[in-house]
Design an enzyme around this catalytic site. Structure first.
Site, PDB file in Angstrom:
ATOM      1  N   ASP A   7      10.944  29.809 119.326  1.00  0.00           N
ATOM      2  CA  ASP A   7       9.944  29.926 118.178  1.00  0.00           C
ATOM      3  C   ASP A   7       9.040  29.279 118.733  1.00  0.00           C
ATOM      4  O   ASP A   7       8.767  27.917 118.481  1.00  0.00           O
ATOM      5  CB  ASP A   7      10.666  29.497 116.929  1.00  0.00           C
ATOM      6  CG  ASP A   7       9.654  29.462 115.638  1.00  0.00           C
ATOM      7  OD1 ASP A   7       8.766  30.226 115.458  1.00  0.00           O
ATOM      8  OD2 ASP A   7       9.701  28.441 114.941  1.00  0.00           O
ATOM      9  N   GLU A  68       9.287  34.883 119.468  1.00  0.00           N
ATOM     10  CA  GLU A  68       8.408  35.234 118.176  1.00  0.00           C
ATOM     11  C   GLU A  68       7.072  35.902 118.682  1.00  0.00           C
ATOM     12  O   GLU A  68       6.414  34.939 119.263  1.00  0.00           O
ATOM     13  CB  GLU A  68       8.654  34.232 117.262  1.00  0.00           C
ATOM     14  CG  GLU A  68       7.946  34.952 115.933  1.00  0.00           C
ATOM     15  CD  GLU A  68       7.711  33.846 114.996  1.00  0.00           C
ATOM     16  OE1 GLU A  68       8.965  33.644 113.932  1.00  0.00           O
ATOM     17  OE2 GLU A  68       6.817  32.997 114.703  1.00  0.00           O
ATOM     18  N   ASP A 141      12.611  25.236 112.751  1.00  0.00           N
ATOM     19  CA  ASP A 141      12.231  25.771 114.013  1.00  0.00           C
ATOM     20  C   ASP A 141      13.138  26.105 114.978  1.00  0.00           C
ATOM     21  O   ASP A 141      13.252  27.325 115.629  1.00  0.00           O
ATOM     22  CB  ASP A 141      10.958  24.941 114.915  1.00  0.00           C
ATOM     23  CG  ASP A 141       9.706  24.432 113.939  1.00  0.00           C
ATOM     24  OD1 ASP A 141       8.905  25.097 113.775  1.00  0.00           O
ATOM     25  OD2 ASP A 141      10.045  23.332 113.535  1.00  0.00           O
TER      26      ASP A 141
END
Length: 173
Positions: A7, A68, A141
């Site tokens: 992420d 991501e 996260d």
């Protein structure tokens, strides 16, 4: 299959490693964040992220990396930092010959919770439930990175099997 989910972010780059296959229980291997300070020049922060991701890859030896996909937000500085960290993640994996996939936030939310608009708390709760662990990895996260890895195993693993079946049958996409 072992997947490193990333992420991307300049201040907190979430990382999570999940192991398993479609239709079988998944196992959390590790999750955390790579942190950098906002007071440090961006180039130095990116080098820190690169070194941290390289360490995660060396330690956990993933079969694939799921990052991501950056999407437009109202805050341009956030998008820029996320895009820069994302680029570092893609390069670190590609240099090592590890297959890389990107997944949108709504894809990940839909995969783990069934709702593409789920909030962070819902995603975290489902990550814990899917992995049969008492609570979601922290900070958020790290949980998001784990959700990316889960999504890739479920979607990427299925896609790889479809591609292999098509190749065996001589079919084309």
């Amino acid at each position: 299959m072992r997947v490193l989910g990333i992420d991307p972010g300049l201040t907190r780059c979430g990382v999570g490693v999940v192991e398993g296959d479609v239709g079988r229980p998944l196992r959390l291997v590790d999750a955390n964040v790579i942190r950098t300070s906002a007071g440090v020049p961006i180039a130095t922060r990116l080098v820190t992220i690169e070194a941290g991701l390289a360490e995660w890859i060396e330690e956990h030896r993933p079969d694939a990396v799921a990052v991501e996909r950056v999407f437009a937000r109202s805050d341009v500085s956030t998008v820029m930092g996320t895009a820069q960290a994302s680029g570092i993640a893609l390069v670190v994996a590609a240099r090592r010959g590890i297959p890389v996939a990107t997944h949108t936030p709504s894809e990940v939310k839909a995969a783990v919770s069934g709702n593409g608009r789920a909030d962070k708390a819902q995603v975290g709760m489902m990550v814990a439930r899917i992995l049969r662990i008492p609570e979601a990895p922290k900070p958020a996260d790290a949980a998001d990175a784990v959700a990316l890895a889960i999504t890739h195993i479920w979607r990427g693993g299925a896609q790889a099997r479809l591609d292999a079946a098509l190749a065996r049958s001589g079919g084309a996409r």
